[in-house]
Motif scaffolding. Structure first.
Motif, PDB file in Angstrom:
ATOM      1  N   ILE A   1      58.839 -31.420 -15.134  1.00 19.35           N
ATOM      2  CA  ILE A   1      59.405 -30.448 -14.201  1.00 19.35           C
ATOM      3  C   ILE A   1      58.599 -29.155 -14.269  1.00 19.35           C
TER       4      ILE A   1
ATOM      5  N   GLU B   1      57.251 -26.995  -6.069  1.00 11.74           N
ATOM      6  CA  GLU B   1      58.126 -27.346  -7.175  1.00 11.74           C
ATOM      7  C   GLU B   1      57.766 -28.737  -7.701  1.00 11.74           C
TER       8      GLU B   1
ATOM      9  N   GLN C   1      66.243 -31.462  -2.467  1.00 15.83           N
ATOM     10  CA  GLN C   1      65.226 -31.254  -1.431  1.00 15.83           C
ATOM     11  C   GLN C   1      65.810 -30.636  -0.158  1.00 15.83           C
TER      12      GLN C   1
ATOM     13  N   THR D   1      62.359 -26.931  -2.169  1.00 20.77           N
ATOM     14  CA  THR D   1      63.208 -27.686  -3.092  1.00 20.77           C
ATOM     15  C   THR D   1      63.661 -26.795  -4.236  1.00 20.77           C
TER      16      THR D   1
ATOM     17  N   VAL E   1      66.960 -32.712  -8.454  1.00 23.22           N
ATOM     18  CA  VAL E   1      65.918 -32.349  -7.496  1.00 23.22           C
ATOM     19  C   VAL E   1      66.569 -32.283  -6.117  1.00 23.22           C
TER      20      VAL E   1
ATOM     21  N   THR F   1      67.294 -34.112 -14.826  1.00 26.50           N
ATOM     22  CA  THR F   1      66.804 -33.365 -13.662  1.00 26.50           C
ATOM     23  C   THR F   1      67.742 -33.494 -12.470  1.00 26.50           C
TER      24      THR F   1
ATOM     25  N   HIS G   1      56.744 -30.722  -4.620  1.00 35.29           N
ATOM     26  CA  HIS G   1      57.651 -30.606  -3.472  1.00 35.29           C
ATOM     27  C   HIS G   1      57.484 -29.250  -2.779  1.00 35.29           C
TER      28      HIS G   1
ATOM     29  N   GLY H   1      58.922 -32.079  -9.750  1.00 34.17           N
ATOM     30  CA  GLY H   1      60.087 -32.823 -10.211  1.00 34.17           C
ATOM     31  C   GLY H   1      60.023 -34.268  -9.769  1.00 34.17           C
TER      32      GLY H   1
ATOM     33  N   THR I   1      56.642 -38.496 -10.377  1.00 32.47           N
ATOM     34  CA  THR I   1      56.698 -37.042 -10.296  1.00 32.47           C
ATOM     35  C   THR I   1      55.902 -36.561  -9.084  1.00 32.47           C
TER      36      THR I   1
ATOM     37  N   VAL J   1      64.515 -27.440  -8.187  1.00 37.63           N
ATOM     38  CA  VAL J   1      64.481 -28.416  -9.285  1.00 37.63           C
ATOM     39  C   VAL J   1      65.152 -27.778 -10.493  1.00 37.63           C
TER      40      VAL J   1
END
Length: 415
Positions: free
Chosen positions: A174, A392, A217, A406, A215, A213, A403, A394, A400, A408
């Motif tokens: 991350i 980002e 979006q 997003t 995530v 995590t 992004h 994540g 992985t 995270v």
């Protein structure tokens, strides 16, 4: 949350402090003073995030911090905005003001390896996993979890993520791309006692520690799920529908879908339409979090093709998505509710990190502290630190990604 500890390891301890003092010396002294006595012994790890407005003083940050609160591993970066926890325990997103956020952690039994990797140091993507593990300095069998901060202009971030997934397939990664100063386009990356302006800094955490995590979006699906029939690199040429008809150009299917939308969604689709690419080939029923969201780059009206911001291959399942403030809020809340349901009553969570797109925050919600406050509603009382990113990092599924738009969250807990 009750304790669920492995024998021989005392509980992890996390703490965060934030300062909006416009003086670097004042900000460092304030966060260190707030953190005194929060841990039972000296920290094993520090994570520092500082506003880009301090760019001219980045070189002074680490010496100041290490003189007042020595840490064997200290990593961090500059941010377009800073996330921290107030002295009253409330989350704060400080987007347009000088700010410094420092998270410190005591991690009994955990091996902490900080590192800086230059783009020139990256192995070729055809290299074996050992080339990547030697670069980081951690053996794959240690199964490390990663927190990463990268120069936003580095060309090797995606290659690094791909290489780390190759070498450490079960390790969570991350983080985010550092924020830049608008005047001189410079970012700061911090590792132990050294300031870097390019590459990636990070920390590998191995041992009795789990990094969960979330995530978010910020999108919701519209229309049916399609299957890619034909694609060339990132150009989507034809899609199959569930009814078994002959493959059709994606632009035709999108026009059919557009005709079924409400007036408000039609307006939204003109500016905030995306494509979700399913990451699990075997899952029968797909949920929002199962899609990797990618931008639509353009269309070819003659061929009915669509250019997408990622590579596509035949057989992948895809679905169009929309994004707006309301959708982003619902998406994050759904993911938090799911995490809360899945978390065991005996789960011991120590602290959390937040890496949010600079396009979220008040720019998206017209409201301060939105994502962090929503997080705190479902996971109250956690020290939270982080920053607003230019991209980002994540996972979606087992891979992985880098992004955009997003948030995270990394949630650190005992195994």
């Amino acid at each position: 949350m009750t304790d669920n500890l492995q024998p021989g390891h005392p509980p992890m301890e996390w703490a965060n402090a934030v300062s909006t003092c416009p003086s670097l010396e004042g900000a460092v002294k304030e966060v260190v003073e707030q953190l005194k006595g929060r841990l039972t012994s000296a920290p094993d790890l520090g994570l520092v995030f500082i506003s880009s407005s301090f760019t001219s003083e980045f070189a002074r940050l680490l010496p100041l911090l290490q003189s007042l609160l020595p840490m064997p591993a200290l990593v961090g970066c500059s941010g377009g905005g800073i996330v921290g926890t107030s002295a009253q325990g409330e989350p704060q997103e400080l987007e347009d003001t000088p700010a410094l956020s420092l998270t410190v952690a005591r991690l009994p039994g955990v091996s902490v390896q900080s590192f800086h990797v230059s783009s020139d140091d990256l192995p070729d993507l055809d290299s074996p996993p050992t080339a990547w593990s030697e670069l980081i300095g951690v053996a794959p069998e240690q199964n490390p979890q990663f927190i990463l901060m990268a120069d936003p202009f580095s060309s090797g971030v995606n290659d690094l993520l791909q290489g780390l997934d190759f070498a450490y397939p079960s390790g969570v990664k991350i983080g985010g791309l550092a924020g830049i100063d608008g005047f001189n386009r410079q970012s700061g990356l911090f590792c132990d006692r050294t300031l870097h302006t390019e590459g990636v800094v990070g920390v590998a955490l191995s041992g009795p520690l789990v990094l969960d995590t979330i995530v978010a979006q910020g999108c919701r699906p519209i229309g049916p799920v399609y299957r890619v029939d034909n694609a060339e690199r990132n150009i989507l040429l034809s899609l199959n529908t569930a009814d078994g008809d002959a493959p059709r150009p994606p632009l035709e299917l999108l026009q059919d879908l557009f005709d079924t939308l409400s007036e408000s969604d039609r307006k939204l689709a003109q500016s905030s339409l995306f494509l979700g690419i399913a990451q699990d080939s075997f899952k029968l029923t797909l949920d929002q979090g199962d899609f990797l969201i990618r931008t639509l780059l353009g269309v070819d009206p003659k061929m009915g093709a669509i250019a997408v911001g990622d590579r596509l291959r035949p057989g992948q399942r895809v679905q169009f998505h929309l994004r707006d403030a309301h959708t982003s809020a619902i998406d994050l809340e759904n993911l938090l509710q799911r995490y809360q349901r899945q978390a065991s009553a005996s789960t011991t969570i120590a602290g959390a990190l937040m890496f949010a797109c600079a396009g979220r925050g008040e720019r998206l919600y017209d409201q301060a502290n939105f994502d962090s406050s929503l997080f705190a509603q479902y996971l109250p009382g956690l020290p939270l630190g982080g920053f607003f990113c230019g991209g980002e990092i994540g996972p979606v599924g087992q891979t992985t990604f880098l992004h955009g738009f997003t948030s995270v969250f990394g949630i650190c807990r005992q195994p």
